[in-house]
Design a protein around this motif. Structure first.
Motif, mmCIF file in Angstrom:
data_model
loop_
_atom_site.group_PDB
_atom_site.id
_atom_site.type_symbol
_atom_site.label_atom_id
_atom_site.label_comp_id
_atom_site.label_asym_id
_atom_site.label_seq_id
_atom_site.Cartn_x
_atom_site.Cartn_y
_atom_site.Cartn_z
ATOM 1 N N UNK A 558 50.617 47.939 43.175
ATOM 2 C CA UNK A 558 49.496 47.777 42.243
ATOM 3 C C UNK A 558 48.602 46.646 42.718
ATOM 4 N N UNK A 559 47.293 46.798 42.481
ATOM 5 C CA UNK A 559 46.292 45.788 42.819
ATOM 6 C C UNK A 559 45.333 45.693 41.637
ATOM 7 N N UNK A 560 44.948 44.477 41.243
ATOM 8 C CA UNK A 560 44.140 44.302 40.035
ATOM 9 C C UNK A 560 42.714 44.806 40.192
ATOM 10 N N UNK A 561 42.114 44.646 41.395
ATOM 11 C CA UNK A 561 40.745 45.129 41.602
ATOM 12 C C UNK A 561 40.479 45.243 43.091
ATOM 13 N N UNK A 562 39.443 46.006 43.447
ATOM 14 C CA UNK A 562 39.083 46.103 44.860
ATOM 15 C C UNK A 562 38.535 44.752 45.315
ATOM 16 N N UNK A 563 38.544 44.538 46.613
ATOM 17 C CA UNK A 563 38.250 43.212 47.151
ATOM 18 C C UNK A 563 36.849 42.732 46.833
ATOM 19 N N UNK A 564 35.888 43.640 46.722
ATOM 20 C CA UNK A 564 34.498 43.224 46.476
ATOM 21 C C UNK A 564 34.187 43.035 45.004
ATOM 22 N N UNK A 565 35.171 43.225 44.149
ATOM 23 C CA UNK A 565 34.952 43.125 42.700
ATOM 24 C C UNK A 565 35.765 41.970 42.143
ATOM 25 N N UNK A 566 35.535 41.644 40.878
ATOM 26 C CA UNK A 566 36.305 40.600 40.210
ATOM 27 C C UNK A 566 36.902 41.173 38.933
ATOM 28 N N UNK A 567 37.948 40.536 38.443
ATOM 29 C CA UNK A 567 38.581 41.001 37.210
ATOM 30 C C UNK A 567 37.685 40.636 36.031
ATOM 31 N N UNK A 568 37.368 41.579 35.140
ATOM 32 C CA UNK A 568 36.538 41.255 33.980
ATOM 33 C C UNK A 568 37.238 40.251 33.071
ATOM 34 N N UNK A 569 36.478 39.480 32.292
ATOM 35 C CA UNK A 569 37.101 38.532 31.380
ATOM 36 C C UNK A 569 37.823 39.233 30.241
ATOM 37 N N UNK A 570 38.925 38.631 29.797
ATOM 38 C CA UNK A 570 39.633 39.051 28.590
ATOM 39 C C UNK A 570 40.183 40.472 28.684
ATOM 40 N N UNK A 571 40.496 40.935 29.889
ATOM 41 C CA UNK A 571 41.044 42.280 30.037
ATOM 42 C C UNK A 571 42.564 42.220 29.979
ATOM 43 N N UNK A 572 43.176 43.314 29.555
ATOM 44 C CA UNK A 572 44.635 43.378 29.428
ATOM 45 C C UNK A 572 45.095 44.652 30.130
ATOM 46 N N UNK A 573 45.493 44.516 31.391
ATOM 47 C CA UNK A 573 45.862 45.673 32.206
ATOM 48 C C UNK A 573 47.379 45.838 32.231
ATOM 49 N N UNK A 574 47.837 47.090 32.207
ATOM 50 C CA UNK A 574 49.270 47.365 32.326
ATOM 51 C C UNK A 574 49.501 48.429 33.387
ATOM 52 N N UNK A 575 50.672 48.344 34.038
ATOM 53 C CA UNK A 575 51.120 49.350 35.002
ATOM 54 C C UNK A 575 52.543 49.762 34.618
ATOM 55 N N UNK A 576 52.727 50.909 34.001
ATOM 56 C CA UNK A 576 54.091 51.349 33.655
ATOM 57 C C UNK A 576 54.808 51.913 34.889
#
Length: 616
Positions: A558-576
């Motif tokens: 799993x990777x939070x975002x592609x390299x040219x992007x940033x993680x948005x504020x206040x996001x809650x991501x899950x990977x089951x």
């Protein structure tokens, strides 16, 4: 360091009322200089102005100053001698700066005039740094570039060289407006002596407020006249009836009144054909507001309920409108088939008003009636309000939506305290809604939420994505539920405003769903999102393992975002993760470079990775 109170205006108000702001600031300067000379060494009138029991009580500012505090138990327009004296002693706890000191390079003046930052610039930058650390603001913006030389302070893009205080505003001046001059003349008979100096007011009665709202009694923490209950059941007829936070509702029931703190009042209003569980419920209930004067942090919410349960605890309520503000612009009425549920919720803050000329009071009053069988349509004011319904089918396959009807976003700022919902129904059988959007929202605190499903169904909604901060045009494919519904929601808090959003929702044939996105860090039905969303798939990684782990036992990556992007504020991501082989004793997680999260104490609520076992 010096501590001070701030009176702030935005740029638009300053441009529209520059003469008034200049005059207001100059009068504050005159009052400050007058108090510094409270012994009357420069002007013997100042001694009388700041003495509680002056020889000429009409010339003392202290009684009206004490009255304006609206202390609980003190009589309006008649403060006690002891309280007036107490407030006079309290003024001596401060060390005011004269107008001359304030306009010097040691305090407010700086930038191009002084060739270096002033204390004002430094204090603003330090405050911004503190707010950044506390996550109150998202970034420093132009405040990060101070400029600390004469050359840097001459550049308008630096904080030191920006359009800040120049010193001219505190110089006492007259207002040249003929309308204002005529208004003063009509009230006081003349403009001599100069009504824009302190001399004009000497010898006049204390400047008590004509009206006030919210002064508490001697043994009260706060004042309030609300009499509403936790739940009141009402039945609408074809005759207009009234309700509100007080029991004596009329078109002018708020005059001189103040609503109470910590309220959670509900009204369940049913149509005349929907009074029991087996009713047909074809008629609509119409709600009209006569007056709304509700402070920030307090809300009126109006709901419909498709299930006809019509109770505060119903899980199928749909928000028709969330209202706050003083005399906001509202639709003529809110309508819902079968019933309407209204909530009035107030916080613990005590709101008071001093010198409300019209004595309008605060709270709300409204009417309700049975509107018969009517086709319900969405209602817009200048900005979005409550829930709007959009149907996408073969005849109508695209709609434009926005937080407002503003054509230009150059000077537009969306209102605070919004809760707007767009409920989109697809009738073509397509399993998703295409959402093209550009947005500029206050990071973290104002946001767009994308859901599968609808708040009005028994199954509720499933979160899909969370959008905040700003973007160029982005496209999202929002899944629909089994009934063809997706939901878009805009929420703004009580502080801070940006340009808002503009978007389109539509349907087309599209492409087949991709389960595992081939490009690491992308998400969504078609891998169109450059960062993680609420629930993400795990990409299977087969092949060689430097750690000697059999490929069959490698669950994925799993990777939070592609390299040219940033993680948005206040996001809650899950990977089951899927269930490991039966012979496995556990799952080992390997964190690769980079692992770059905001540093924090373990107990802090900031950015973190949390690993949970099972449903824990």
């Amino acid at each position: 360091r010096p501590t001070f109170n701030v009176v702030a205006v935005d740029r638009k108000f300053m441009n529209d009322h520059a003469e008034f702001v200049d005059h207001f600031v100059s009068i504050l300067g005159l009052l400050t200089d007058s108090f510094i000379d409270k012994l009357g060494e420069s002007d013997n009138k100042n001694a009388n102005r700041w003495t509680p029991n002056a020889a000429d009580p009409a010339s003392s500012y202290m009684p009206s100053l004490a009255d304006a505090i609206m202390k609980a138990g003190e009589r309006a327009r008649n403060p006690s001698v002891g309280f007036v004296s107490h407030q006079r002693h309290a003024l001596d706890l401060f060390k005011p700066l004269s107008t001359e000191q304030q306009v010097s390079c040691d305090y407010l003046q700086g930038g191009r005039v002084c060739g270096r930052p002033s204390l004002q610039h430094i204090a603003i930058q330090q405050t911004a740094e503190f707010l950044m650390d506390q996550k109150v603001i998202h970034d420093m913006g132009r405040l990060s570039d101070m400029g600390d030389t004469a050359i840097a302070c001459s550049r308008p893009n630096t904080l030191c060289g920006g359009d800040l205080f120049t010193g001219s505003s505190v110089i006492p001046k007259e207002i040249s407006s003929v309308e204002f001059q005529n208004e003063v003349t009509s009230i006081y008979g003349s403009v001599n002596p100069d009504p824009f100096s302190l001399d004009f007011w000497d010898g006049r009665a204390p400047f008590y407020a004509l009206n006030e709202t919210g002064r508490a009694g001697a043994d009260e923490f706060s004042a309030g006249h609300s009499t509403c209950s936790s739940k009141e059941m009402l039945v609408a007829t074809d005759r207009r009836q009234y309700f509100g936070d007080t029991s004596w509702v009329s078109p002018f029931s708020l005059v001189g009144q103040s609503y109470s703190d910590n309220l959670d009042c509900w009204w369940v209003i049913r149509s005349s054909d929907c009074t029991s569980s087996g009713s047909v419920c074809q008629n609509s209930v119409a709600i009209s507001f006569l007056q709304v004067r509700v402070w920030s942090g307090d809300y009126i919410r109006i709901y419909s309920d498709p299930s006809m349960e019509c109770s505060p605890d119903s899980t199928t309520k749909v928000l028709l409108g969330q209202i706050t503000g003083l005399d906001p612009i509202l639709p003529n009425d809110f309508q819902s088939k079968g019933c309407v549920v209204v909530q009035f919720e107030t916080d613990a803050n005590q709101e008071r008003s001093y010198n409300d000329i019209q004595n309008l009071g605060d709270g709300f009053s409204a009417s309700y009636r049975d509107a018969g069988i009517k086709e319900l349509r969405q209602s817009f004011t200048k900005h979005c309000l409550g829930t709007s319904h959009i149907v996408l089918d073969g005849q109508n396959n695209k709609y434009d939506i926005s937080d407002s009807i503003a054509e230009s976003r150059t000077d537009y700022r969306y209102p605070n305290d919004l809760d707007c919902i767009w409920e989109v129904q697809v009738k073509s059988g397509q399993k998703y809604v295409i959402f093209d959007v550009e947005y500029d929202l206050e990071p973290t605190y104002d946001y767009l939420q994308l859901f599968s499903g609808t708040f009005g169904s028994t199954s509720g909604v499933t979160p899909f994505a969370f959008l905040s901060a700003e973007s160029i045009k982005e496209t999202y494919f929002i899944p629909t539920d089994d009934s063809g519904f997706s939901t878009i929601r805009l929420v703004t808090d009580s502080l801070g405003r940006r340009s808002g959003f503009k978007a389109s929702v539509y349907i087309d044939n599209g492409a087949p769903t991709i389960n595992d996105c081939p490009k690491l860090g992308t998400s969504g039905l078609f891998c169109e999102i450059p960062h993680c969303i609420v629930e993400n798939s795990v990409q299977r990684q087969m092949g060689f393992s430097s750690y000697g782990v059999n490929g069959d036992y490698r669950i994925g990556r799993v990777v939070s975002q592609i390299k040219t992007s940033s993680v948005p504020p206040n996001i809650n991501c899950t990977w089951p993760f899927g269930k490991p082989p039966s012979e496995a004793q556990g799952i080992r997680l390997r964190f690769n470079f980079p692992l770059d999260l905001e540093p924090q104490p373990v107990s802090a609520v900031r950015d973190k990775i949390v690993v949970k076992a099972g449903g824990n």
